[in-house]
Design an enzyme around this catalytic site. Structure first.
Site, PDB file in Angstrom:
ATOM      1  N   CYS A 244      55.478 -11.144 103.200  1.00 20.81           N
ATOM      2  CA  CYS A 244      56.028  -9.797 103.199  1.00 20.81           C
ATOM      3  C   CYS A 244      55.204  -8.867 104.106  1.00 20.81           C
ATOM      4  O   CYS A 244      53.974  -8.846 103.997  1.00 20.81           O
ATOM      5  CB  CYS A 244      56.004  -9.283 101.766  1.00 20.81           C
ATOM      6  SG  CYS A 244      56.678  -7.659 101.617  1.00 20.81           S
TER       7      CYS A 244
ATOM      8  N   CYS B 273      51.814  -2.715  99.257  1.00 19.99           N
ATOM      9  CA  CYS B 273      52.632  -2.643  98.045  1.00 19.99           C
ATOM     10  C   CYS B 273      51.839  -3.194  96.869  1.00 19.99           C
ATOM     11  O   CYS B 273      51.101  -4.151  96.993  1.00 19.99           O
ATOM     12  CB  CYS B 273      53.900  -3.451  98.291  1.00 19.99           C
ATOM     13  SG  CYS B 273      54.838  -3.805  96.822  1.00 19.99           S
TER      14      CYS B 273
ATOM     15  N   CYS C 138      52.852  -7.724  94.649  1.00 19.75           N
ATOM     16  CA  CYS C 138      52.403  -9.125  94.699  1.00 19.75           C
ATOM     17  C   CYS C 138      50.921  -9.181  95.034  1.00 19.75           C
ATOM     18  O   CYS C 138      50.534  -9.019  96.184  1.00 19.75           O
ATOM     19  CB  CYS C 138      53.152  -9.894  95.781  1.00 19.75           C
ATOM     20  SG  CYS C 138      54.921  -9.931  95.565  1.00 19.75           S
TER      21      CYS C 138
ATOM     22  N   CYS D 243      62.488  -7.195  99.758  1.00 15.05           N
ATOM     23  CA  CYS D 243      61.405  -7.646  98.872  1.00 15.05           C
ATOM     24  C   CYS D 243      61.512  -9.161  98.688  1.00 15.05           C
ATOM     25  O   CYS D 243      62.561  -9.686  98.328  1.00 15.05           O
ATOM     26  CB  CYS D 243      61.510  -6.941  97.527  1.00 15.05           C
ATOM     27  SG  CYS D 243      60.346  -7.619  96.339  1.00 15.05           S
TER      28      CYS D 243
ATOM     29  N   TYR E  73      59.031 -10.435  67.462  1.00 14.29           N
ATOM     30  CA  TYR E  73      59.174  -9.862  68.813  1.00 14.29           C
ATOM     31  C   TYR E  73      60.298 -10.629  69.531  1.00 14.29           C
ATOM     32  O   TYR E  73      60.099 -11.167  70.609  1.00 14.29           O
ATOM     33  CB  TYR E  73      57.878  -9.964  69.623  1.00 14.29           C
ATOM     34  CG  TYR E  73      56.633  -9.446  68.952  1.00 14.29           C
ATOM     35  CD1 TYR E  73      56.214  -8.122  69.151  1.00 14.29           C
ATOM     36  CD2 TYR E  73      55.853 -10.258  68.134  1.00 14.29           C
ATOM     37  CE1 TYR E  73      55.053  -7.652  68.554  1.00 14.29           C
ATOM     38  CE2 TYR E  73      54.700  -9.795  67.535  1.00 14.29           C
ATOM     39  CZ  TYR E  73      54.297  -8.490  67.745  1.00 14.29           C
ATOM     40  OH  TYR E  73      53.136  -8.038  67.174  1.00 14.29           O
TER      41      TYR E  73
ATOM     42  N   ASP F 123      56.044 -13.574  70.253  1.00 14.62           N
ATOM     43  CA  ASP F 123      56.111 -13.359  71.706  1.00 14.62           C
ATOM     44  C   ASP F 123      55.898 -11.866  71.960  1.00 14.62           C
ATOM     45  O   ASP F 123      56.824 -11.158  72.348  1.00 14.62           O
ATOM     46  CB  ASP F 123      57.476 -13.839  72.224  1.00 14.62           C
ATOM     47  CG  ASP F 123      57.600 -13.711  73.735  1.00 14.62           C
ATOM     48  OD1 ASP F 123      56.612 -13.330  74.393  1.00 14.62           O
ATOM     49  OD2 ASP F 123      58.695 -13.997  74.268  1.00 14.62           O
TER      50      ASP F 123
ATOM     51  N   CYS G 293      52.127 -13.006  77.359  1.00  9.43           N
ATOM     52  CA  CYS G 293      52.131 -12.607  78.768  1.00  9.43           C
ATOM     53  C   CYS G 293      50.793 -11.972  79.137  1.00  9.43           C
ATOM     54  O   CYS G 293      50.688 -11.336  80.185  1.00  9.43           O
ATOM     55  CB  CYS G 293      53.309 -11.681  79.068  1.00  9.43           C
ATOM     56  SG  CYS G 293      53.389 -10.265  77.985  1.00  9.43           S
TER      57      CYS G 293
HETATM   58  N1  SAH Z   1      61.055 -13.257  72.915  1.00  7.92           N
HETATM   59  C1  SAH Z   1      61.841 -12.320  73.668  1.00  7.92           C
HETATM   60  C2  SAH Z   1      61.201 -10.965  73.871  1.00  7.92           C
HETATM   61  C3  SAH Z   1      59.757 -10.958  74.280  1.00  7.92           C
HETATM   62  S1  SAH Z   1      59.177  -9.440  74.948  1.00  7.92           S
HETATM   63  C4  SAH Z   1      62.265 -12.928  74.990  1.00  7.92           C
HETATM   64  O1  SAH Z   1      61.653 -13.896  75.476  1.00  7.92           O
HETATM   65  O2  SAH Z   1      63.245 -12.451  75.573  1.00  7.92           O
HETATM   66  C5  SAH Z   1      58.463  -8.634  73.587  1.00  7.92           C
HETATM   67  C6  SAH Z   1      59.466  -7.919  72.700  1.00  7.92           C
HETATM   68  O3  SAH Z   1      58.734  -7.324  71.622  1.00  7.92           O
HETATM   69  C7  SAH Z   1      60.236  -6.797  73.348  1.00  7.92           C
HETATM   70  O4  SAH Z   1      61.611  -7.002  73.121  1.00  7.92           O
HETATM   71  C8  SAH Z   1      59.744  -5.523  72.634  1.00  7.92           C
HETATM   72  O5  SAH Z   1      60.762  -4.561  72.480  1.00  7.92           O
HETATM   73  C9  SAH Z   1      59.330  -6.082  71.298  1.00  7.92           C
HETATM   74  N2  SAH Z   1      58.319  -5.341  70.518  1.00  7.92           N
HETATM   75  C10 SAH Z   1      57.307  -4.576  70.970  1.00  7.92           C
HETATM   76  N3  SAH Z   1      56.538  -4.164  69.939  1.00  7.92           N
HETATM   77  C11 SAH Z   1      57.076  -4.690  68.812  1.00  7.92           C
HETATM   78  C12 SAH Z   1      56.723  -4.643  67.426  1.00  7.92           C
HETATM   79  N4  SAH Z   1      55.659  -3.960  67.009  1.00  7.92           N
HETATM   80  N5  SAH Z   1      57.477  -5.315  66.546  1.00  7.92           N
HETATM   81  C13 SAH Z   1      58.573  -6.015  66.954  1.00  7.92           C
HETATM   82  N6  SAH Z   1      58.962  -6.093  68.263  1.00  7.92           N
HETATM   83  C14 SAH Z   1      58.221  -5.446  69.173  1.00  7.92           C
END
Ligand code: SAH
Length: 480
Positions: free
Chosen positions: A72, A78, A81, A160, A300, A382, A409
């Protein structure tokens, strides 16, 4: 003494957390963006702190074999990346090393073997979502692009290299058509590669007719299936306001991962790399090791993505998520895929689980419905980058499921949570880095933790934990 604005020639010996190179001058640490381990580089010091400083790369005297020319043209300016100057293999090694280092240093885990799943083709043009800030460049010209690193200067970028091409094309059409961009703050685009459905959302400070022409053009000339406005009247770093106004088509797009169809509202989280998300979810399913009758909690859960993967092999899945729109999607997604063994609860995971535990496994849903939260055999989490709430880790420890699948993540908060779960008698058994964020420093990891002893035995862990805290204390001091 290392001084600001002075030039030095240094050897780069390791990576920092964001992929920057680390070198030393007489024992003083310098972070150099764009430099690679094994290189000899000339740098100028830009900022000094007590124990470390930052320097700008002036020239590479001896280059690493991992160095490649960024694709890029604005890669250096930027902020998107951070790793374009590294070969893709080196990017994967950097990410695996970072996870290993965090788990060892902060998680107190030794001798980790891990699997790495990376891109098998060309690691470009994968992102299915863009939020381009719109503003003016230095000459007063309207631009949409990306913020420069650590700045609010918008760097224009027509093609991009990590966005799906259609997203770049739509951005060009919008910027060539809209004459008055004064109300347009962000251009938010999402594309579902499996169905071709595309959503364009104009984030505006207030309703405006300046977009009518481009709306007509997008409807006539492109495959855009959904157009909406988002009103963000506030002057804040939060991109989206609360109100979405549909302009054309439904307020969602649909994408398929494996054989499951997902409806995604603009407020809902959705993984950005559709090429590898399926592999991540398959890994979570593999680690959950379900045989058919298990109760699984997916905390989550977003729009129920992992939940519906798990539901294929579980007795029952309960998803918990904080964003109401995502829970609405999750319920719709169960319905449109004919999944009858998944239920979804809206709320903060730490509070929902806490309440359910004190309510004897029952939870009152938003509409007063009584949801039976039977104790789970497996818990999947997650969380966002900040990791799990401490209260939630404590609840999970007390609930004591056989297995925990942790999708993360952020390796640092993952390692912190692993160390907390080890206190409750869990051991880290499997680790897989799934590279979703090609060319960037971001790392996605899927881990399996298994219960190896009951929480009450955790006394035998005291030493390990003390070690962890000692390390944490030392780090804290270093940061001060
Ligand atoms: N497993 C899903 C989402 C993961 S991202 C996937 O792979 O698509 C993390 C998610 O946690 C988001 O949707 C966010 O809105 C949610 N989140 C953030 N804080 C939270 C909490 N305290 N309790 C429940 N969910 C939450």
């Amino acid at each position: 003494m290392v001084e600001k604005n002075h030039e030095y020639e240094i050897e780069i010996v390791s990576f920092g957390n964001s992929g920057e190179g680390i070198g030393h001058v007489d024992g003083y640490t310098l972070f150099v963006t764009g430099a690679l381990p094994g290189e000899t580089v000339r740098v100028v010091v830009t900022k000094t702190k007590k124990h470390y400083g930052y320097a700008r790369l002036l020239s590479v005297i001896k280059a690493s074999t991992d160095r490649v020319e960024p694709v890029c043209p604005v890669a250096k300016r930027c902020g998107g990346c951070e790793l374009q100057h590294m070969s893709y293999g080196a990017q994967l090694r950097f990410k695996a090393e970072r996870v290993k280092e965090c788990l060892e240093r902060l998680g107190g885990v030794k001798g980790i073997r891990m699997q790495v799943i990376g891109c098998e083709d060309e690691p470009w043009h994968y992102r299915n979502k863009a939020q381009f800030p719109v503003g003016e460049d230095r000459s007063g010209q309207a631009v949409a692009g990306f913020y420069a690193a650590r700045s609010h200067e918008i760097i224009a970028c027509d093609t991009c290299a990590i966005q799906q091409p259609i997203i770049n094309e739509i951005k060009t059409i919008v910027m060539n058509t809209v004459r008055d961009t004064s109300e347009l703050k962000h251009l938010y685009i999402r594309y579902a590669a499996s169905t071709g459905q595309t959503m364009v959302c104009f984030v505006v400070s207030k309703q405006t007719s300046a977009l009518d022409e481009v709306v007509d053009k997008l409807r006539e000339k492109t495959m855009v299936t959904s157009i909406c406005l988002n009103i963000q009247p506030d002057d804040t770093n939060v991109i989206l306001g609360e109100e979405f106004i549909p302009v054309y088509g439904p307020l969602y797009i649909e994408d398929k991962i494996s054989d499951i169809c997902y409806r995604i509202a603009p407020e809902s989280f959705y993984q950005v790399n559709s090429f590898v998300t399926g592999k991540l979810y398959e890994k979570a399913l593999e680690y959950a090791a379900l045989s058919g009758g298990e109760i699984v909690w997916d905390l989550y859960c977003g729009i129920g993505t992992i939940s519906l993967f798990l539901a294929k092999k579980a007795g029952k899945v309960i998803g918990v998520e904080i964003v109401p729109q995502a829970i609405k999607n999750a319920k719709e997604n169960a319905r449109i895929n004919g999944v009858h063994n998944a239920e979804f609860i809206c709320g903060a995971a730490e509070n929902v689980i806490d309440e359910a535990m004190s309510g004897g496994g029952h939870f009152n849903g938003m509409k007063g419905e009584d949801i039976d939260l039977s104790l789970p055999d497996v818990i999947v989490v997650d969380p966002p980058r900040k990791g799990c709430d401490e209260k939630l880790i404590d609840s999970i420890g007390r609930i004591n499921p056989k297995r925990i699948v942790y999708v993360s993540c952020d390796p640092a908060t993952l390692a912190r949570d692993v160390s907390r779960l080890r206190e409750y008698g869990y051991e880290l058994k499997k680790v897989c880095v799934v590279d979703q964020f090609w060319q960037t420093r971001h790392v996605e990891t899927c881990c399996l933790l298994e219960r190896v002893r009951n929480a009450k035995d955790h006394i035998s862990f005291t030493l390990d934990m003390e070690d962890c805290y000692r390390i944490k204390d030392a780090e804290k001091k270093k940061d001060e």
